[in-house]
Design an enzyme around this catalytic site. Structure first.
Site, PDB file in Angstrom:
ATOM      1  N   HIS A 307       0.842  -1.187   0.000  1.00  0.00           N
ATOM      2  CA  HIS A 307       0.000   0.000   0.000  1.00  0.00           C
ATOM      3  C   HIS A 307       0.874   1.232   0.000  1.00  0.00           C
ATOM      4  CE1 HIS A 307      -3.205   2.787   0.971  1.00  0.00           C
ATOM      5  NE2 HIS A 307      -4.020   1.834   0.520  1.00  0.00           N
ATOM      6  N   ASP A 364      -7.995  -5.024  -0.112  1.00  0.00           N
ATOM      7  CA  ASP A 364      -8.528  -5.726  -1.280  1.00  0.00           C
ATOM      8  C   ASP A 364      -8.156  -7.196  -1.321  1.00  0.00           C
ATOM      9  OD1 ASP A 364     -10.038  -3.740  -2.274  1.00  0.00           O
ATOM     10  OD2 ASP A 364      -8.401  -2.821  -3.388  1.00  0.00           O
TER      11      ASP A 364
HETATM   12  N1  CMC Z   1       4.242  -7.342  -5.273  1.00  0.00           N
HETATM   13  C1  CMC Z   1       5.592  -7.321  -5.419  1.00  0.00           C
HETATM   14  N2  CMC Z   1       6.375  -6.244  -5.181  1.00  0.00           N
HETATM   15  C2  CMC Z   1       5.743  -5.127  -4.764  1.00  0.00           C
HETATM   16  C3  CMC Z   1       4.356  -5.077  -4.598  1.00  0.00           C
HETATM   17  C4  CMC Z   1       3.605  -6.241  -4.850  1.00  0.00           C
HETATM   18  N3  CMC Z   1       2.263  -6.235  -4.691  1.00  0.00           N
HETATM   19  N4  CMC Z   1       4.005  -3.834  -4.191  1.00  0.00           N
HETATM   20  C5  CMC Z   1       5.142  -3.128  -4.108  1.00  0.00           C
HETATM   21  N5  CMC Z   1       6.200  -3.917  -4.457  1.00  0.00           N
HETATM   22  C6  CMC Z   1       7.620  -3.543  -4.407  1.00  0.00           C
HETATM   23  C7  CMC Z   1       8.012  -2.641  -5.560  1.00  0.00           C
HETATM   24  O1  CMC Z   1       8.462  -3.400  -6.673  1.00  0.00           O
HETATM   25  C8  CMC Z   1       9.098  -1.809  -4.943  1.00  0.00           C
HETATM   26  O2  CMC Z   1      10.263  -2.611  -4.864  1.00  0.00           O
HETATM   27  P1  CMC Z   1      11.739  -1.935  -4.985  1.00  0.00           P
HETATM   28  O3  CMC Z   1      11.840  -1.016  -3.792  1.00  0.00           O
HETATM   29  O4  CMC Z   1      12.674  -3.083  -4.950  1.00  0.00           O
HETATM   30  O5  CMC Z   1      11.721  -1.198  -6.288  1.00  0.00           O
HETATM   31  C9  CMC Z   1       8.623  -1.592  -3.506  1.00  0.00           C
HETATM   32  O6  CMC Z   1       7.817  -2.753  -3.226  1.00  0.00           O
HETATM   33  C10 CMC Z   1       7.809  -0.331  -3.285  1.00  0.00           C
HETATM   34  O7  CMC Z   1       6.725  -0.337  -4.235  1.00  0.00           O
HETATM   35  P2  CMC Z   1       6.144   0.939  -4.970  1.00  0.00           P
HETATM   36  O8  CMC Z   1       5.532   0.508  -6.247  1.00  0.00           O
HETATM   37  O9  CMC Z   1       7.211   2.005  -4.997  1.00  0.00           O
HETATM   38  O10 CMC Z   1       5.067   1.384  -3.924  1.00  0.00           O
HETATM   39  P3  CMC Z   1       3.867   2.326  -4.232  1.00  0.00           P
HETATM   40  O11 CMC Z   1       3.563   2.995  -2.961  1.00  0.00           O
HETATM   41  O12 CMC Z   1       4.166   3.190  -5.414  1.00  0.00           O
HETATM   42  O13 CMC Z   1       2.719   1.323  -4.688  1.00  0.00           O
HETATM   43  C11 CMC Z   1       0.860  -0.138  -4.632  1.00  0.00           C
HETATM   44  C12 CMC Z   1       1.676   0.897  -3.850  1.00  0.00           C
HETATM   45  C13 CMC Z   1      -0.419  -0.447  -3.845  1.00  0.00           C
HETATM   46  C14 CMC Z   1       0.457   0.441  -5.980  1.00  0.00           C
HETATM   47  C15 CMC Z   1       1.699  -1.424  -4.803  1.00  0.00           C
HETATM   48  O14 CMC Z   1       2.059  -1.948  -3.546  1.00  0.00           O
HETATM   49  C16 CMC Z   1       0.991  -2.476  -5.643  1.00  0.00           C
HETATM   50  O15 CMC Z   1       1.093  -2.441  -6.880  1.00  0.00           O
HETATM   51  N6  CMC Z   1       0.248  -3.458  -4.999  1.00  0.00           N
HETATM   52  C17 CMC Z   1      -0.511  -4.431  -5.727  1.00  0.00           C
HETATM   53  C18 CMC Z   1      -1.842  -3.820  -6.174  1.00  0.00           C
HETATM   54  C19 CMC Z   1      -2.815  -3.653  -5.027  1.00  0.00           C
HETATM   55  O16 CMC Z   1      -3.022  -4.554  -4.226  1.00  0.00           O
HETATM   56  N7  CMC Z   1      -3.444  -2.468  -4.975  1.00  0.00           N
HETATM   57  C20 CMC Z   1      -4.515  -2.168  -4.008  1.00  0.00           C
HETATM   58  C21 CMC Z   1      -4.118  -1.154  -2.997  1.00  0.00           C
HETATM   59  S1  CMC Z   1      -5.307  -1.111  -1.627  1.00  0.00           S
HETATM   60  C22 CMC Z   1      -6.705  -0.407  -2.330  1.00  0.00           C
HETATM   61  C23 CMC Z   1      -6.574   1.042  -2.505  1.00  0.00           C
HETATM   62  O17 CMC Z   1      -6.606   1.773  -1.484  1.00  0.00           O
HETATM   63  O18 CMC Z   1      -6.435   1.486  -3.665  1.00  0.00           O
END
Ligand code: CMC
Length: 428
Positions: A307, A364
């Site tokens: 998240h 989710d």
């Molecule tokens: N699986 C594998 N790696 C992940 C995941 C995941 N679900 N989420 C984040 N990472 C890794 C990412 O690759 C990065 O790694 P590194 O530091 O080595 O580059 C690190 O964790 C930080 O990720 P980020 O993409 O910079 O984090 P963010 O804050 O931009 O993204 C997120 C948050 C929710 C978009 C992401 O965690 C994600 O894509 N999760 C899966 C989709 C999901 O479940 N979304 C629903 C969120 S809850 C409902 C809502 O409120 O919208």
């Protein structure tokens, strides 16, 4: 007391006002930065940018706190109805009995959608995604209620639009579902509660043949409350930015629905179940999928994990996990997909990659599991999220409008070509 932070760049020092929130969040006001120094700030994905002041929702991602108008999500999910929470978000206080009656009565008088809207539903192909239909239909509502488009709309017009939207979204979502099943639309029944009415329009065919299961109804009420607002997330920021151009509320909410649809946001609940089904069909080798998620050359992510703001746990996920167990037990659901979900959660929570990055199951991960147990089809999951988030979007749009916020318009750091001469076709 006025506080300032100093920024020094190329021997020039400027003072940036410090802004403190009621929960001691501290921000630097950079709105005059460019005028004073020629500098802009760069923050891709707005990870560290406060776009507004807001008195609606407070969350602390480190401590796992989420409150609507000061009330904890735990207390609201345990004690309130979704109607009460909607009122709280939109009007700022919990309703008295009298005000709640007024609100419910008004909403229940607007649940029908204009019969001409049927023509649009008939035009969608069978299997059209319910989020595509919902976003289109909400935008279409603006054409039936042109007063809402008036930039100088009155307070009464805005209130009527708000009640119409809350009333009609469940009707439109249920009709989108009926469109894909080929069943006739079920018209709303206004003596039912908000959640009962939605379940009736989804699963009832005739009034006498559908009994609303209180377990299902209570789980739905909780799910909608948990999704009702989440401060400046992708879809809410979208609603506020679209609304900041003085676009009408229907169009702003339609844009929010589109933003919510993506699998990194609300679409994750659908993506979670699809991922679990894929893992099952592939033989159930969890380590293979965990390794794929960790592989930076592979675009696969573990859906339902991670998240933007919660880095220790998602408080909504904690509540919903308990609710999921209760619902599955009460309904006697035995689903192999759920076993895979539990195993996946256990493996990921011990894996150094997920632990070190603070990647925990989010709301989710579990909401899809409950929706599935309630008999809601997978492609409807994100519509369910939209139903829950609607009062939050409305409250945020209303706050933005009442505060007369300026049009949203970020800047950029240009990295393309500098000026060059046009090359005629024959010389390219
Ligand atoms: N699986 C594998 N790696 C992940 C995941 C995941 N679900 N989420 C984040 N990472 C890794 C990412 O690759 C990065 O790694 P590194 O530091 O080595 O580059 C690190 O964790 C930080 O990720 P980020 O993409 O910079 O984090 P963010 O804050 O931009 O993204 C997120 C948050 C929710 C978009 C992401 O965690 C994600 O894509 N999760 C899966 C989709 C999901 O479940 N979304 C629903 C969120 S809850 C409902 C809502 O409120 O919208």
């Amino acid at each position: 007391m006025n506080e300032f932070a100093q920024l020094t760049f190329e021997e020039k020092t400027i003072e940036l006002p410090v802004v403190r929130g009621t929960e001691q969040e501290i921000a630097l006001d950079i709105s005059k930065l460019r005028g004073q120094s020629g500098l802009i700030t760069l923050d891709r994905g707005f990870k560290n940018t406060g776009a507004t002041h807001s008195a609606i929702t407070y969350l602390d991602g480190e401590k796992g706190i989420l409150r609507y108008r000061g009330y904890s999500i735990e207390e609201l999910a345990e004690n309130a109805t979704f109607e009460e929470v909607s009122y709280l978000l939109i009007y700022g206080e919990l309703p008295t009995e009298e005000r709640l009656d007024w609100f419910n009565n008004s909403v229940s008088h607007h649940t029908l959608v204009h019969e001409n809207m049927k023509t649009f539903f008939h035009g969608f192909p069978l299997g059209a995604h319910p989020m595509g239909m919902l976003s289109a239909m909400v935008s279409t509502l603006s054409t039936f209620y042109p007063a809402a488009q008036n930039a100088n709309r009155s307070v009464e017009d805005i209130e009527l639009t708000i009640h119409r939207l809350i009333a009609k979204l469940p009707t439109l979502a249920a009709q989108a579902y009926k469109h894909n099943t080929g069943h006739p639309a079920v018209y709303p029944q206004n003596d039912l509660s908000y959640t009962e009415n939605f379940l009736y329009m989804m699963f009832g065919l005739r009034s006498e043949d559908y009994m609303i299961d209180p377990v299902v109804n209570s789980a739905l009420n909780k799910l909608l409350i948990l999704h009702a607002d989440h401060e400046q997330n992708c879809s809410t920021a979208t609603v506020r930015v679209v609304g900041s151009s003085r676009a009408n509320l229907y169009s702003s909410i339609s844009a929010g629905i589109s933003a919510l649809w993506g699998p990194l946001h609300g679409g994750a609940n659908q993506a979670v179940i699809e991922m679990l089904e894929q893992i099952k069909a592939d033989g159930g080798d969890l380590q293979k999928w965990i390794d794929k998620a960790k592989d930076k050359t592979d675009s696969f992510r573990l859906m339902g994990f991670g998240h933007r703001v919660y880095k220790n746990f998602d408080p909504r996920a904690k509540i919903i996990k308990v609710a999921a167990d209760e619902v599955l037990e009460a309904l006697g659901v035995d689903d192999p997909i759920l076993d895979i979900a539990k195993e996946l959660e256990a493996v990921a929570l011990k894996d150094e990659y997920f632990v070190s990055r603070g990647l925990y199951p989010n709301v989710d991960f579990y909401s899809g599991i409950i929706y599935r147990a309630l008999g809601i089809p997978t492609e409807m999951f994100t519509d369910m999220f939209a139903l829950g988030r609607l009062p939050g979007w409305i409250a945020q749009w209303k706050e933005m409008t009442e505060n007369n916020e300026p049009i949203g318009r970020p800047r950029q750091v240009y990295t393309g070509h500098t000026e060059r001469s046009f090359v005629p076709m024959s010389q390219r």
